[in-house]
Design a protein around this motif. Structure first.
Motif, PDB file in Angstrom:
ATOM      1  N   PRO A 278      37.158  -1.223  35.207  1.00  7.17           N
ATOM      2  CA  PRO A 278      37.507  -0.596  36.486  1.00  7.17           C
ATOM      3  C   PRO A 278      38.797   0.220  36.400  1.00  7.17           C
TER       4      PRO A 278
ATOM      5  N   VAL B 299      28.694  -0.758  33.183  1.00  2.00           N
ATOM      6  CA  VAL B 299      28.588  -1.783  34.217  1.00  2.00           C
ATOM      7  C   VAL B 299      27.924  -3.035  33.665  1.00  2.00           C
TER       8      VAL B 299
ATOM      9  N   TRP C  24      22.920  -5.694  42.103  1.00  2.00           N
ATOM     10  CA  TRP C  24      24.381  -5.806  42.119  1.00  2.00           C
ATOM     11  C   TRP C  24      24.905  -5.229  40.820  1.00  2.00           C
ATOM     12  N   TYR C  25      26.035  -4.506  40.894  1.00  2.00           N
ATOM     13  CA  TYR C  25      26.679  -4.021  39.679  1.00  2.00           C
ATOM     14  C   TYR C  25      28.192  -4.064  39.834  1.00  2.00           C
ATOM     15  N   GLN C  26      28.860  -4.169  38.680  1.00  2.00           N
ATOM     16  CA  GLN C  26      30.316  -4.180  38.637  1.00  2.00           C
ATOM     17  C   GLN C  26      30.740  -3.395  37.399  1.00  2.00           C
ATOM     18  N   TYR C  27      31.723  -2.520  37.560  1.00  2.00           N
ATOM     19  CA  TYR C  27      32.224  -1.750  36.431  1.00  2.00           C
ATOM     20  C   TYR C  27      32.912  -2.672  35.435  1.00  2.00           C
TER      21      TYR C  27
ATOM     22  N   GLU D  97      36.852  -0.474  42.297  1.00  2.00           N
ATOM     23  CA  GLU D  97      35.890  -0.614  41.193  1.00  2.00           C
ATOM     24  C   GLU D  97      35.865  -2.018  40.603  1.00  2.00           C
ATOM     25  N   LYS D  98      36.827  -2.865  40.964  1.00  2.00           N
ATOM     26  CA  LYS D  98      36.856  -4.243  40.460  1.00  2.00           C
ATOM     27  C   LYS D  98      35.833  -5.128  41.165  1.00  2.00           C
ATOM     28  N   HIS D  99      35.355  -4.696  42.328  1.00  2.00           N
ATOM     29  CA  HIS D  99      34.463  -5.509  43.147  1.00  2.00           C
ATOM     30  C   HIS D  99      32.989  -5.259  42.826  1.00  2.00           C
ATOM     31  N   TRP D 100      32.170  -6.295  42.977  1.00  2.00           N
ATOM     32  CA  TRP D 100      30.730  -6.161  42.850  1.00  2.00           C
ATOM     33  C   TRP D 100      30.200  -5.322  44.010  1.00  2.00           C
ATOM     34  N   LYS D 101      29.233  -4.462  43.717  1.00  2.00           N
ATOM     35  CA  LYS D 101      28.617  -3.612  44.724  1.00  2.00           C
ATOM     36  C   LYS D 101      27.116  -3.898  44.775  1.00  2.00           C
TER      37      LYS D 101
ATOM     38  N   ALA E  25      31.340 -12.037  45.164  1.00  2.00           N
ATOM     39  CA  ALA E  25      31.514 -10.720  45.785  1.00  2.00           C
ATOM     40  C   ALA E  25      32.415 -10.880  47.010  1.00  2.00           C
TER      41      ALA E  25
END
Length: 140
Positions: free
Chosen positions: A106, A74, A100-103, A111-115, A26
């Motif tokens: 993206p 995701v 944690w989630y990632q599209y 949207e490419k980054h983990w959130k 991340a």
């Protein structure tokens, strides 16, 4: 002797499945994720009984829907340590984790980054929350 070997193999498979984790990178560094925290976290989480929703599947796939946006696929997991043990804080009648989630497809650079978002389990009400607003009931 053969049954002891089979038992050992079954035990090892159980241990490795239980402690399975995924390593992600991340913006703030390396984290490890698992989809197993010994609670029934998979399913659909609703905002006041309707959309927007979050759907978590047992294999780490799912859908995350922001307010007034379509659902987007995701990859997700709950933060754990390197051995796969979930990291959480225990409260009086709850436990707090980090989801944690990632599209998976993206559409923007962001949207490419983990959130990371809060994930809580409330033992008295038997409810689970994502971001404090999407919830689902569970049974023990």
């Amino acid at each position: 002797m053969k049954s002891k070997k089979l038992l050992l193999v079954a035990l090892l498979l159980f241990v490795f499945d239980t402690l399975a984790q995924t390593k992600i990178e991340a913006k703030d560094g390396i984290h490890y994720l698992t989809t197993n925290i010994d609670y029934p976290i998979t399913g659909t989480y609703f905002f006041k009984g309707a959309e927007p929703t979050v759907e978590l599947n047992g294999n780490g796939s799912g859908f995350y829907q922001l307010h007034e946006q379509p659902k987007k696929a995701v990859t997700w997991g709950i933060e754990c340590d390197e051995t796969g043990v979930p990291i959480f804080e225990k409260g009086f009648d709850n436990a707090s984790y980090t989801l944690w989630y990632q599209y998976t497809s993206p559409e923007t650079e962001e949207e490419k980054h983990w959130k990371a978002v809060p994930f809580t389990i409330h033992f008295t009400s038997l409810k689970m929350f994502i971001q404090g607003e999407r919830s689902k009931d569970y049974t023990e």
